[in-house]
Write a protein that holds these residues in place. Structure first.
Motif, PDB file in Angstrom:
ATOM      1  N   LEU A 157       0.817  -1.204   0.000  1.00 21.88           N
ATOM      2  CA  LEU A 157       0.000   0.000   0.000  1.00 21.88           C
ATOM      3  C   LEU A 157       0.856   1.261   0.000  1.00 21.88           C
ATOM      4  N   PRO A 158       0.673   2.146  -0.972  1.00 24.25           N
ATOM      5  CA  PRO A 158       1.328   3.463  -0.887  1.00 24.25           C
ATOM      6  C   PRO A 158       0.753   4.238   0.300  1.00 24.25           C
ATOM      7  N   ALA A 159       1.582   5.054   0.915  1.00 26.13           N
ATOM      8  CA  ALA A 159       1.164   5.791   2.113  1.00 26.13           C
ATOM      9  C   ALA A 159       1.743   7.193   2.110  1.00 26.13           C
ATOM     10  N   ALA A 160       0.922   8.146   2.534  1.00 31.61           N
ATOM     11  CA  ALA A 160       1.365   9.535   2.669  1.00 31.61           C
ATOM     12  C   ALA A 160       1.815   9.776   4.105  1.00 31.61           C
ATOM     13  N   HIS A 161       3.104  10.000   4.283  1.00 32.00           N
ATOM     14  CA  HIS A 161       3.650  10.241   5.619  1.00 32.00           C
ATOM     15  C   HIS A 161       3.053  11.519   6.210  1.00 32.00           C
ATOM     16  N   ASP A 162       2.582  11.443   7.453  1.00 34.32           N
ATOM     17  CA  ASP A 162       1.983  12.601   8.128  1.00 34.32           C
ATOM     18  C   ASP A 162       0.942  13.284   7.234  1.00 34.32           C
ATOM     19  N   VAL A 163      -0.039  12.493   6.811  1.00 38.60           N
ATOM     20  CA  VAL A 163      -1.051  13.011   5.887  1.00 38.60           C
ATOM     21  C   VAL A 163      -1.760  14.241   6.437  1.00 38.60           C
ATOM     22  N   ASP A 446       2.968 -12.967   2.858  1.00 34.14           N
ATOM     23  CA  ASP A 446       1.617 -12.808   3.397  1.00 34.14           C
ATOM     24  C   ASP A 446       1.556 -11.809   4.546  1.00 34.14           C
ATOM     25  N   ARG A 447       2.505 -10.885   4.564  1.00 39.27           N
ATOM     26  CA  ARG A 447       2.464  -9.795   5.541  1.00 39.27           C
ATOM     27  C   ARG A 447       2.301  -8.486   4.764  1.00 39.27           C
ATOM     28  N   LEU A 448       1.286  -7.719   5.107  1.00 42.91           N
ATOM     29  CA  LEU A 448       1.032  -6.455   4.421  1.00 42.91           C
ATOM     30  C   LEU A 448       2.273  -5.575   4.445  1.00 42.91           C
ATOM     31  N   VAL A 449       2.551  -4.931   3.324  1.00 43.45           N
ATOM     32  CA  VAL A 449       3.664  -3.992   3.230  1.00 43.45           C
ATOM     33  C   VAL A 449       3.117  -2.611   2.910  1.00 43.45           C
ATOM     34  N   VAL A 450       3.663  -1.621   3.574  1.00 48.23           N
ATOM     35  CA  VAL A 450       3.320  -0.221   3.344  1.00 48.23           C
ATOM     36  C   VAL A 450       4.568   0.494   2.844  1.00 48.23           C
ATOM     37  N   MET A 451       4.418   1.320   1.806  1.00 42.04           N
ATOM     38  CA  MET A 451       5.518   2.164   1.331  1.00 42.04           C
ATOM     39  C   MET A 451       5.150   3.611   1.587  1.00 42.04           C
ATOM     40  N   MET A 452       5.801   4.216   2.545  1.00 42.78           N
ATOM     41  CA  MET A 452       5.441   5.560   3.014  1.00 42.78           C
ATOM     42  C   MET A 452       6.400   6.600   2.449  1.00 42.78           C
ATOM     43  N   ASN A 453       5.857   7.794   2.140  1.00 44.60           N
ATOM     44  CA  ASN A 453       6.708   8.836   1.575  1.00 44.60           C
ATOM     45  C   ASN A 453       6.130  10.213   1.869  1.00 44.60           C
ATOM     46  N   ASP A 454       7.017  11.200   1.979  1.00 50.13           N
ATOM     47  CA  ASP A 454       6.606  12.602   2.001  1.00 50.13           C
ATOM     48  C   ASP A 454       6.200  13.015   0.594  1.00 50.13           C
ATOM     49  N   TRP A 455       5.375  14.072   0.507  1.00 47.44           N
ATOM     50  CA  TRP A 455       4.982  14.632  -0.784  1.00 47.44           C
ATOM     51  C   TRP A 455       4.589  13.486  -1.726  1.00 47.44           C
ATOM     52  N   ILE A 456       3.585  12.726  -1.314  1.00 46.89           N
ATOM     53  CA  ILE A 456       3.208  11.510  -2.031  1.00 46.89           C
ATOM     54  C   ILE A 456       3.060  11.782  -3.530  1.00 46.89           C
ATOM     55  N   ASP A 457       3.560  10.874  -4.339  1.00 49.72           N
ATOM     56  CA  ASP A 457       3.647  11.090  -5.778  1.00 49.72           C
ATOM     57  C   ASP A 457       3.343   9.795  -6.510  1.00 49.72           C
ATOM     58  N   GLY A 458       3.183   9.905  -7.824  1.00 51.44           N
ATOM     59  CA  GLY A 458       2.828   8.752  -8.617  1.00 51.44           C
ATOM     60  C   GLY A 458       3.891   7.676  -8.688  1.00 51.44           C
ATOM     61  N   ALA A 459       5.169   8.045  -8.608  1.00 47.90           N
ATOM     62  CA  ALA A 459       6.223   7.031  -8.681  1.00 47.90           C
ATOM     63  C   ALA A 459       6.155   6.091  -7.482  1.00 47.90           C
ATOM     64  N   THR A 460       5.932   6.638  -6.301  1.00 45.76           N
ATOM     65  CA  THR A 460       5.777   5.813  -5.103  1.00 45.76           C
ATOM     66  C   THR A 460       4.616   4.840  -5.297  1.00 45.76           C
ATOM     67  N   SER A 461       3.489   5.365  -5.788  1.00 48.20           N
ATOM     68  CA  SER A 461       2.318   4.514  -5.991  1.00 48.20           C
ATOM     69  C   SER A 461       2.567   3.473  -7.078  1.00 48.20           C
ATOM     70  N   HIS A 462       3.213   3.869  -8.163  1.00 46.47           N
ATOM     71  CA  HIS A 462       3.432   2.924  -9.264  1.00 46.47           C
ATOM     72  C   HIS A 462       4.277   1.738  -8.811  1.00 46.47           C
ATOM     73  N   VAL A 463       5.334   1.999  -8.062  1.00 50.90           N
ATOM     74  CA  VAL A 463       6.170   0.904  -7.571  1.00 50.90           C
ATOM     75  C   VAL A 463       5.352  -0.014  -6.666  1.00 50.90           C
ATOM     76  N   ALA A 464       4.551   0.568  -5.760  1.00 47.79           N
ATOM     77  CA  ALA A 464       3.749  -0.232  -4.834  1.00 47.79           C
ATOM     78  C   ALA A 464       2.694  -1.052  -5.574  1.00 47.79           C
ATOM     79  N   VAL A 465       2.033  -0.452  -6.548  1.00 43.07           N
ATOM     80  CA  VAL A 465       0.999  -1.163  -7.305  1.00 43.07           C
ATOM     81  C   VAL A 465       1.601  -2.328  -8.083  1.00 43.07           C
ATOM     82  N   GLU A 466       2.742  -2.107  -8.734  1.00 41.88           N
ATOM     83  CA  GLU A 466       3.368  -3.188  -9.491  1.00 41.88           C
ATOM     84  C   GLU A 466       3.849  -4.311  -8.564  1.00 41.88           C
TER      85      GLU A 466
END
Length: 474
Positions: A157-163, A446-466
């Motif tokens: 899951l992509p995540a926005a740090h300190d949303v 089988d353990r959920l993974v979160v990828m968190m980032n500041d200034w959430i962007d499409g590259a973070t999401s694209h890597v997580a989705v793939e």
């Protein structure tokens, strides 16, 4: 001859798109898919025709099938290094651009000014061109498909740090009522205030209060709805009441807010309401919210009671008319994506559950991302993951833990720049490729993974989705 550099970081994940970068006398075009490009441009005085005005324009344009989608620019003084004017002068005015229903452009610019021995001396610009991920869980696990029957925990899951720190609105309301001197009440960090006090009077500190808060706390710049459409599906939220010294002023209603230390951000009821509205509009998506209170001074910012937390959640869910109910940790752990959908448990609420975070004060206090990269394989071991509810890979740097960097950012820059933004492109160009290449091997399937980032962007999401696609297919 004098010159000023512009360091650009780009990522394209939509076929047929390209990014054109230019300064006087230089032009570069990037069109390669799924590549983290790192390009240095230079605004040279010798390339500027005017004898007196040595400002040169840095521009990026995004094209799709040869048609221009957007053009963003700022003027850079090749002698002083200052960047001003144009469309990227203010971070707050660089929202992600949604083009049609299938493309999003995320971008940002850090203004380096004259530079410093700690922070970059070149302006930093990042641009990502990626799919609109409003419905990405639907797309990777379509309803009725075999993939829908895979565990929800296979997803990344992509995540926005300190949303909750995506706006200065709450702080501006406080400053408007109480003045900038209240900044010393909000910031529970004597290192920063002490260094500033060595250089400035109390009155001067009060005048730059917004700069101080911005440099320390603001980590996002898009609206919550935009952040969700960019792809974020996991959020950590720290709901607490205002600092007890602020409540009598009436600057803000006495309700729960995201708290960064004692700095108020997004209202908790607004956050929940917007998440539920998004889920109603996107009936196959699932969002995970983790409540926690790291760093919130509970002696002055009262934590909500169990009944208060339940009341806020119930009020938000009312708008769904029973179409969405809250799931919990056990639901997240044991149910498939399809089961969560059928049981309407598409808002999973966690409360201080035990997870493995890759964040460390030492490793993430970096200006170039190298120490984060070194720490990731050490943190993501099988032993460290065992028994944890999920894994949180924190891609963002935390230069706000480097006192000199924060003080310089506050004193030499303005509210439109941030030491946090200074590291965005450089760190992403290292941490995101690492995640792309190593998460399948390093993280329990089988353990959920979160990828968190500041200034959430499409590259973070694209890597997580793939990565989600690859884990679901195993």
């Amino acid at each position: 001859m004098p010159s000023k550099g512009v360091h650009t970081f780009t990522y394209i994940a939509v076929p047929g798109c390209s990014i054109e970068l230019s300064v006087p006398g230089q032009r570069r075009t990037i069109s390669e898919l799924n590549r983290f490009s790192d390009i240095a441009l230079e605004v040279e005085t010798s390339a500027i025709q005017s004898f007196f005005d040595k400002r040169g324009r840095f521009t990026f344009k995004v094209f799709r099938h040869g048609h221009q989608i957007t053009e963003q620019w700022i003027d850079v003084n090749a002698i002083t290094g200052n960047a001003s004017g144009g469309t990227m002068e203010s971070i707050a005015n660089t929202p992600s651009i949604f083009h049609g229903d299938d493309l999003v452009i995320s971008y940002g610019l850090y203004e380096a000014g004259k530079g410093h021995d700690l922070l970059p001396n070149r302006h930093q610009c990042y641009v990502t061109v990626t799919p609109n991920y409003s419905n990405w869980i639907r797309d990777v696990a379509p309803p009725g498909s075999d993939l829908e029957n895979k565990p929800f925990t296979r997803l990344v899951l992509p995540a926005a740090h300190d949303v909750g720190m995506n706006s200065m609105a709450s702080c501006e309301a406080v400053f408007g009522r109480l003045g900038g001197a209240v900044v010393s009440t909000l910031i529970n960090d004597n290192r920063i205030l002490g260094k500033l006090a060595d250089k400035l009077s109390a009155d001067a500190i009060a005048l730059i209060a917004p700069n101080i808060v911005f440099g320390l706390a603001i980590t996002q710049k898009d609206s919550l709805d935009a952040i969700l459409r960019i792809g974020a599906r996991y959020f950590e939220f720290r709901p607490a009441h205002l600092h007890s010294a602020l409540i009598p002023s009436g600057a803000l209603p006495d309700r729960l807010y995201f708290q960064h230390s004692a700095i108020p951000g997004m209202a908790y009821d607004a956050f929940l309401r917007d998440v539920v509205a998004f889920l109603r509009a996107h009936p196959d998506e699932i969002v995970v919210v983790q409540l926690r209170w790291d760093g919130v001074p509970d002696d002055v910012c009262a934590k909500p009671s169990r009944d208060e937390k339940r009341r806020y959640l119930d009020e938000a869910l009312q708008q769904a008319d029973g179409g969405i109910v809250a799931g919990n940790l056990e639901d997240m752990r044991r149910l498939s994506i399809g089961q969560l959908r059928r049981e309407r448990k598409r808002l999973i609420m966690l409360d201080s559950v035990d997870s493995l975070s890759t964040y460390t004060d030492e490793g993430n206090a970096t200006l170039n991302g190298d120490s984060i990269l070194e720490a990731l394989p050490r943190m993501l071991t099988a032993d460290n993951q065992r028994g944890k509810a999920f894994v949180n890979i924190q891609c963002q740097a935390t230069p706000s833990n480097i006192t000199k960097a924060v003080v310089y950012s506050i004193l030499e820059s303005s509210v439109t720049t941030s030491c946090l933004l200074a590291t965005k492109g450089l760190c992403d160009s290292k941490t995101l490729p690492w995640c792309r290449d190593n998460v399948l091997r390093a993280c329990d399937l089988d353990r959920l993974v979160v990828m968190m980032n500041d200034w959430i962007d499409g590259a973070t999401s694209h890597v997580a989705v793939e990565l989600s696609r690859q884990r679901l297919e195993r």
